[in-house]
Design a protein around this motif. Structure first.
Motif, mmCIF file in Angstrom:
data_model
loop_
_atom_site.group_PDB
_atom_site.id
_atom_site.type_symbol
_atom_site.label_atom_id
_atom_site.label_comp_id
_atom_site.label_asym_id
_atom_site.label_seq_id
_atom_site.Cartn_x
_atom_site.Cartn_y
_atom_site.Cartn_z
ATOM 1 N N GLU A 102 0.868 -1.417 -0.112
ATOM 2 C CA GLU A 102 0.003 -0.089 0.011
ATOM 3 C C GLU A 102 0.998 1.381 -0.071
ATOM 4 O OE1 GLU A 102 -3.985 0.716 2.305
ATOM 5 O OE2 GLU A 102 -2.336 1.644 3.607
ATOM 6 N N ASP A 103 0.409 2.330 -0.570
ATOM 7 C CA ASP A 103 1.167 3.442 -0.583
ATOM 8 C C ASP A 103 1.435 4.124 0.739
ATOM 9 O OD1 ASP A 103 2.553 5.732 -1.514
ATOM 10 O OD2 ASP A 103 0.699 6.603 -2.570
ATOM 11 N N PRO A 104 2.607 4.268 0.988
ATOM 12 C CA PRO A 104 2.816 4.816 2.548
ATOM 13 C C PRO A 104 2.034 6.165 2.517
ATOM 14 C CG PRO A 104 4.880 4.271 1.490
ATOM 15 C CD PRO A 104 3.867 4.094 0.557
ATOM 16 N N ASN A 105 1.758 7.283 1.549
ATOM 17 C CA ASN A 105 0.957 8.342 1.806
ATOM 18 C C ASN A 105 -0.371 8.155 2.021
ATOM 19 O OD1 ASN A 105 3.380 9.797 0.916
ATOM 20 N ND2 ASN A 105 2.821 9.452 -1.234
ATOM 21 N N ILE A 106 -0.955 6.954 1.638
ATOM 22 C CA ILE A 106 -2.190 6.520 2.206
ATOM 23 C C ILE A 106 -2.278 6.064 3.421
ATOM 24 C CG2 ILE A 106 -4.385 4.863 1.590
ATOM 25 C CD1 ILE A 106 -3.221 4.994 -1.355
ATOM 26 N N SER A 107 -1.512 5.254 4.063
ATOM 27 C CA SER A 107 -1.421 5.052 5.507
ATOM 28 C C SER A 107 -1.276 6.061 6.392
ATOM 29 C CB SER A 107 -0.356 4.161 5.826
ATOM 30 O OG SER A 107 -0.501 2.840 4.812
ATOM 31 N N TRP A 108 -0.290 7.102 5.973
ATOM 32 C CA TRP A 108 -0.352 8.408 6.584
ATOM 33 C C TRP A 108 -1.435 9.201 6.630
ATOM 34 C CZ3 TRP A 108 2.867 10.463 9.991
ATOM 35 C CH2 TRP A 108 2.985 12.008 10.088
ATOM 36 N N GLU A 109 -2.281 9.442 5.443
ATOM 37 C CA GLU A 109 -3.246 10.264 5.480
ATOM 38 C C GLU A 109 -4.348 9.715 6.493
ATOM 39 O OE1 GLU A 109 -4.424 10.802 1.491
ATOM 40 O OE2 GLU A 109 -2.946 12.106 1.048
ATOM 41 N N THR A 110 -4.346 8.325 6.329
ATOM 42 C CA THR A 110 -5.573 7.663 7.292
ATOM 43 C C THR A 110 -5.184 7.873 8.577
ATOM 44 O OG1 THR A 110 -5.680 5.866 5.619
ATOM 45 C CG2 THR A 110 -6.626 5.418 7.790
ATOM 46 N N HIS A 111 -3.878 7.886 9.084
ATOM 47 C CA HIS A 111 -3.642 8.183 10.561
ATOM 48 C C HIS A 111 -3.918 9.461 10.959
ATOM 49 C CE1 HIS A 111 -1.258 8.458 14.076
ATOM 50 N NE2 HIS A 111 -0.606 9.665 13.448
ATOM 51 N N VAL A 112 -3.607 10.361 9.788
ATOM 52 C CA VAL A 112 -3.962 11.725 10.594
ATOM 53 C C VAL A 112 -5.325 12.082 10.403
ATOM 54 C CG1 VAL A 112 -3.468 14.269 9.367
ATOM 55 C CG2 VAL A 112 -1.594 12.536 9.405
ATOM 56 N N ASN A 113 -6.152 11.457 9.821
ATOM 57 C CA ASN A 113 -7.654 11.882 9.801
ATOM 58 C C ASN A 113 -8.367 11.199 10.749
ATOM 59 O OD1 ASN A 113 -7.202 13.672 7.534
ATOM 60 N ND2 ASN A 113 -7.485 12.041 5.992
ATOM 61 N N THR A 114 -7.920 9.976 11.196
ATOM 62 C CA THR A 114 -8.523 9.368 12.162
ATOM 63 C C THR A 114 -8.078 9.314 13.636
ATOM 64 O OG1 THR A 114 -7.199 7.337 11.671
ATOM 65 C CG2 THR A 114 -9.303 7.499 10.339
ATOM 66 N N GLU A 115 -7.028 8.929 13.943
ATOM 67 C CA GLU A 115 -6.334 8.722 15.239
ATOM 68 C C GLU A 115 -5.164 9.623 15.784
ATOM 69 O OE1 GLU A 115 -3.379 5.214 13.955
ATOM 70 O OE2 GLU A 115 -4.925 4.800 15.503
ATOM 71 N N CYS A 116 -4.875 10.611 14.892
ATOM 72 C CA CYS A 116 -3.810 11.598 15.266
ATOM 73 C C CYS A 116 -4.344 12.604 16.132
ATOM 74 C CB CYS A 116 -3.290 12.337 14.177
ATOM 75 S SG CYS A 116 -1.765 13.367 14.429
ATOM 76 N N ASP A 117 -3.640 12.794 17.277
ATOM 77 C CA ASP A 117 -4.045 13.692 18.658
ATOM 78 C C ASP A 117 -2.654 14.510 18.924
ATOM 79 O OD1 ASP A 117 -5.050 14.868 20.386
ATOM 80 O OD2 ASP A 117 -5.125 13.334 21.916
ATOM 81 N N PRO A 118 -2.491 15.556 18.509
ATOM 82 C CA PRO A 118 -1.402 16.452 18.681
ATOM 83 C C PRO A 118 -0.991 16.859 20.374
ATOM 84 C CG PRO A 118 -2.642 17.464 16.848
ATOM 85 C CD PRO A 118 -3.425 16.228 17.508
ATOM 86 N N SER A 119 -2.164 16.749 21.093
ATOM 87 C CA SER A 119 -2.119 16.896 22.465
ATOM 88 C C SER A 119 -1.163 15.715 23.095
ATOM 89 C CB SER A 119 -3.547 16.959 23.101
ATOM 90 O OG SER A 119 -4.224 15.916 23.073
ATOM 91 N N ASN A 120 -1.221 14.550 22.517
ATOM 92 C CA ASN A 120 -0.305 13.622 22.922
ATOM 93 C C ASN A 120 1.309 13.667 22.698
ATOM 94 O OD1 ASN A 120 -0.549 10.714 23.976
ATOM 95 N ND2 ASN A 120 0.737 10.266 22.055
ATOM 96 N N TYR A 121 1.564 14.672 21.959
ATOM 97 C CA TYR A 121 2.896 14.889 21.875
ATOM 98 C C TYR A 121 3.866 15.316 23.034
ATOM 99 C CZ TYR A 121 7.155 16.509 19.457
ATOM 100 O OH TYR A 121 8.488 16.577 19.036
ATOM 101 N N ASP A 122 3.145 16.264 23.707
ATOM 102 C CA ASP A 122 3.977 16.745 24.961
ATOM 103 C C ASP A 122 3.981 15.579 26.140
ATOM 104 O OD1 ASP A 122 4.481 19.300 23.695
ATOM 105 O OD2 ASP A 122 2.525 20.103 24.759
ATOM 106 N N LYS A 123 3.014 14.692 26.169
ATOM 107 C CA LYS A 123 2.594 13.652 27.071
ATOM 108 C C LYS A 123 4.060 12.687 26.807
ATOM 109 C CE LYS A 123 -1.938 14.140 27.996
ATOM 110 N NZ LYS A 123 -3.734 13.383 27.674
#
Length: 253
Positions: free
Chosen positions: A73-94
């Motif tokens: 599968e194209d890595p760009n598709i996997s990346w977009e799926t992650h960003v649109n569904t489960e990506c939470d920027p507030s978890n970065y500091d934790k």
């Protein structure tokens, strides 16, 4: 290959252009061939039997979570799926923010080997500030109020309020008696129950009537008279209390 003592020690890498001898070789679980450290992964030695077993994970720079790239599968598709569904920027500091010693101006990063939990305040500190005097420890927390202590406190409050109410009732009754007496309380003879408007008249009555007749049931008593209002008291303590309450503590006429 190997040594006289260990003739089977080591293997050559199965990649044709490598053939490096490795004394701790890696055996592929799909093609059962030996590889060196550099060519141990499916991608590096282009394993034909890898299928979906090849797992590649990249770290998201927005939320610091791992993103698995799906094979074929194209890595760009996997990346977009992650960003649109489960990506939470507030978890970065934790995930990335390192815990530091809470003492002011202390920048020591707390790790497994230099972290000490205070027994009194239950807060993690570095080794330098592990003692209570070094981090201004507020001391142990007060225990929660138990049911027994709660009921004991309630009973004490009820008892104190009862005593206060009783004292207020006594004071009110004393004030009513003093006000009624000053307004015109009648003095009663203990022998014949005749009432008089003043103590002086009562004393004159006792001397003239009961003492002259030598009655056997004459009740001799000492009566203390208030110099301000002329009210009589059989008990000196009552006279003192009357003067303090009704005349402001002075007995001058």
């Amino acid at each position: 290959m190997g040594t006289p003592e260990f003739p089977d020690l080591g293997r050559h890498c199965s990649v044709q252009h490598c053939k490096q001898i490795d004394f701790l070789p890696f055996t592929c679980d799909r093609c059962d061939l030996s590889y060196c450290l550099e060519h141990r992964s499916y991608i590096k030695h282009q394993c034909s039997n890898a299928g979906n077993n090849d797992v590649t994970v990249v770290i998201c720079p927005l939320c610091a979570k791992g993103v698995r790239l799906i094979p074929n599968e194209d890595p760009n598709i996997s990346w977009e799926t992650h960003v649109n569904t489960e990506c939470d920027p507030s978890n970065y500091d934790k995930v990335t923010k390192k815990k530091k010693c809470p003492v002011r101006r202390c920048k020591e990063v707390l790790t497994f080997s230099n972290t000490i939990k205070c027994k009194d305040c239950s807060v993690d500190h570095c080794l330098k500030h592990r003692f209570g005097l070094d981090h201004n420890c507020p001391g142990p927390k007060k225990p929660a109020t138990t049911s027994s202590s709660f009921w004991a406190t309630s009973l004490l409050n009820v008892a104190s309020s009862f005593r206060e109410n009783r004292q207020v009732a006594r004071d009110g009754a004393g004030l009513r008696r003093s006000s009624s007496g000053s307004a015109g309380q009648m003095e009663e003879c203990p022998q014949c129950r005749v009432k008089f408007s003043s103590v002086t008249a009562l004393v004159e009555h006792v001397k003239k009537v009961h003492e002259r007749n030598n009655q056997s049931r004459v009740l001799k008593m000492s009566i203390d008279v208030c110099p301000k209002c002329g009210r009589g008291f059989r008990d000196p303590v009552s006279l003192v209390e009357h003067v303090e309450k009704d005349h402001g503590g002075t007995s001058k006429a």
